[in-house]
Motif scaffolding. Structure first.
Motif, PDB file in Angstrom:
ATOM      1  N   THR A   1      -3.343 -17.821 -11.415  1.00 20.25           N
ATOM      2  CA  THR A   1      -3.386 -16.366 -11.569  1.00 20.25           C
ATOM      3  C   THR A   1      -3.796 -15.741 -10.246  1.00 20.25           C
ATOM      4  OG1 THR A   1      -3.993 -16.559 -13.897  1.00 20.25           O
ATOM      5  CG2 THR A   1      -4.413 -14.434 -12.839  1.00 20.25           C
ATOM      6  N   LEU A   2      -3.006 -14.792  -9.801  1.00 23.10           N
ATOM      7  CA  LEU A   2      -3.328 -14.001  -8.621  1.00 23.10           C
ATOM      8  C   LEU A   2      -3.855 -12.658  -9.104  1.00 23.10           C
ATOM      9  CD1 LEU A   2      -3.245 -13.300  -5.568  1.00 23.10           C
ATOM     10  CD2 LEU A   2      -0.888 -12.520  -5.957  1.00 23.10           C
ATOM     11  N   VAL A   3      -5.030 -12.268  -8.609  1.00 19.20           N
ATOM     12  CA  VAL A   3      -5.625 -10.983  -8.948  1.00 19.20           C
ATOM     13  C   VAL A   3      -5.717 -10.172  -7.658  1.00 19.20           C
ATOM     14  CG1 VAL A   3      -7.633  -9.780  -9.906  1.00 19.20           C
ATOM     15  CG2 VAL A   3      -6.996 -12.044 -10.773  1.00 19.20           C
ATOM     16  N   VAL A   4      -5.143  -8.976  -7.661  1.00 21.31           N
ATOM     17  CA  VAL A   4      -5.204  -8.084  -6.502  1.00 21.31           C
ATOM     18  C   VAL A   4      -5.905  -6.804  -6.940  1.00 21.31           C
ATOM     19  CG1 VAL A   4      -3.896  -6.833  -4.741  1.00 21.31           C
ATOM     20  CG2 VAL A   4      -3.035  -9.033  -5.601  1.00 21.31           C
ATOM     21  N   ASP A   5      -7.012  -6.493  -6.263  1.00 23.78           N
ATOM     22  CA  ASP A   5      -7.766  -5.270  -6.538  1.00 23.78           C
ATOM     23  C   ASP A   5      -7.694  -4.344  -5.339  1.00 23.78           C
ATOM     24  OD1 ASP A   5      -8.871  -5.816  -9.151  1.00 23.78           O
ATOM     25  OD2 ASP A   5     -10.156  -7.302  -8.189  1.00 23.78           O
ATOM     26  N   MET A   6      -7.590  -3.043  -5.610  1.00 28.18           N
ATOM     27  CA  MET A   6      -7.596  -2.025  -4.563  1.00 28.18           C
ATOM     28  C   MET A   6      -8.709  -1.037  -4.855  1.00 28.18           C
ATOM     29  SD  MET A   6      -3.607  -1.170  -3.961  1.00 28.18           S
ATOM     30  CE  MET A   6      -2.429  -2.455  -3.588  1.00 28.18           C
ATOM     31  N   PHE A   7      -9.436  -0.689  -3.804  1.00 28.71           N
ATOM     32  CA  PHE A   7     -10.563   0.240  -3.914  1.00 28.71           C
ATOM     33  C   PHE A   7     -10.364   1.385  -2.935  1.00 28.71           C
ATOM     34  CE2 PHE A   7     -11.959  -3.983  -5.004  1.00 28.71           C
ATOM     35  CZ  PHE A   7     -12.685  -3.788  -6.170  1.00 28.71           C
ATOM     36  N   ASP A   8     -10.674   2.598  -3.382  1.00 29.26           N
ATOM     37  CA  ASP A   8     -10.704   3.748  -2.478  1.00 29.26           C
ATOM     38  C   ASP A   8     -11.855   3.499  -1.512  1.00 29.26           C
ATOM     39  OD1 ASP A   8     -11.456   6.254  -1.305  1.00 29.26           O
ATOM     40  OD2 ASP A   8     -10.391   7.301  -2.906  1.00 29.26           O
ATOM     41  N   ALA A   9     -11.557   3.406  -0.232  1.00 30.13           N
ATOM     42  CA  ALA A   9     -12.577   3.049   0.755  1.00 30.13           C
ATOM     43  C   ALA A   9     -13.656   4.125   0.884  1.00 30.13           C
ATOM     44  CB  ALA A   9     -11.934   2.797   2.112  1.00 30.13           C
ATOM     45  N   ARG A  10     -13.316   5.376   0.645  1.00 29.01           N
ATOM     46  CA  ARG A  10     -14.314   6.456   0.760  1.00 29.01           C
ATOM     47  C   ARG A  10     -15.281   6.453  -0.423  1.00 29.01           C
ATOM     48  NH1 ARG A  10      -9.609   8.700   1.655  1.00 29.01           N
ATOM     49  NH2 ARG A  10      -8.976   8.920   3.816  1.00 29.01           N
ATOM     50  N   SER A  11     -14.730   6.412  -1.634  1.00 27.37           N
ATOM     51  CA  SER A  11     -15.563   6.515  -2.833  1.00 27.37           C
ATOM     52  C   SER A  11     -16.053   5.149  -3.332  1.00 27.37           C
ATOM     53  CB  SER A  11     -14.788   7.200  -3.955  1.00 27.37           C
ATOM     54  OG  SER A  11     -13.739   6.368  -4.415  1.00 27.37           O
ATOM     55  N   LYS A  12     -15.453   4.060  -2.829  1.00 33.23           N
ATOM     56  CA  LYS A  12     -15.778   2.689  -3.254  1.00 33.23           C
ATOM     57  C   LYS A  12     -15.412   2.442  -4.724  1.00 33.23           C
ATOM     58  CE  LYS A  12     -17.950   1.852   0.681  1.00 33.23           C
ATOM     59  NZ  LYS A  12     -17.094   2.172   1.780  1.00 33.23           N
TER      60      LYS A  12
END
Length: 183
Positions: free
Chosen positions: A130-141
């Motif tokens: 399983t590949l899990v890719v997470d993205m986070f807004d760098a400003r708000s975390k």
């Protein structure tokens, strides 16, 4: 009949290996149109370093195709990817003979009965990646997007590469959210 059952099983396994199960989720309040750059907060680790590099390159190329640019740091989005491998088991049962019973002519009259037959059950253990890719807004975390792709881990490098490509294609098919109709 047994050869036919084995062929069907083999075809099913190949189909599973090339058709990953993909799930995505996103924050509906995130403004994906404002994201133009990304930075890797954590690249996937574990397993084959060649496969891991192909995953990173595949994600990079798919984001570039959508107009996103990678920066060494301080991107609009921080990316974190993980690879998880687990073992699963399945029971495969093959039937031979006519142990299913039936009606027909039986020694001087019509009637039902059970025929002789046998069943062989084997336990098959296989790996699921399983590949899990997470993205986070760098400003708000805050998390803004998550995608997971799971498939049976193929034994050959060629099939593994094809599975990575198929998983990434399916994972990023509707990215960014709202860019493609849901399937």
């Amino acid at each position: 009949m047994k050869a036919f059952a084995i062929a069907v099983l083999a075809t099913s396994l190949v189909a599973c290996a090339t058709t990953p199960t993909v799930h995505t989720d996103f924050d509906p309040g995130a403004n994906f149109a404002s994201f133009k750059t990304y930075s890797w907060a954590m690249k996937p680790q574990g397993g084959s370093p060649l496969i891991t590099q192909r995953i990173v390159d595949g994600i990079d190329s798919r984001l570039a195709a959508r107009g996103w640019r990678q920066t060494p740091s301080d991107g609009d989005v921080a990316l974190a990817a993980h690879i998880v491998t687990s073992q699963r088991q399945t029971l495969d049962t093959f039937y031979t003979g006519s142990n299913m019973g039936g009606w027909g002519w039986r020694g001087g009259g019509w009637g039902g009965g059970m025929g002789m037959g046998s069943a062989t059950t084997t336990v098959r253990t296989y790996d699921v990646g399983t590949l899990v890719v997470d993205m986070f807004d760098a400003r708000s975390k805050q998390a803004v997007w998550r995608g997971t792709a799971s498939a049976t881990v193929p034994s050959s490098p060629e099939r593994a590469n094809a599975a990575v490509e198929a998983g990434l294609d399916k994972l990023f098919a509707g990215f960014p959210p709202g860019s493609a109709p849901a399937r």
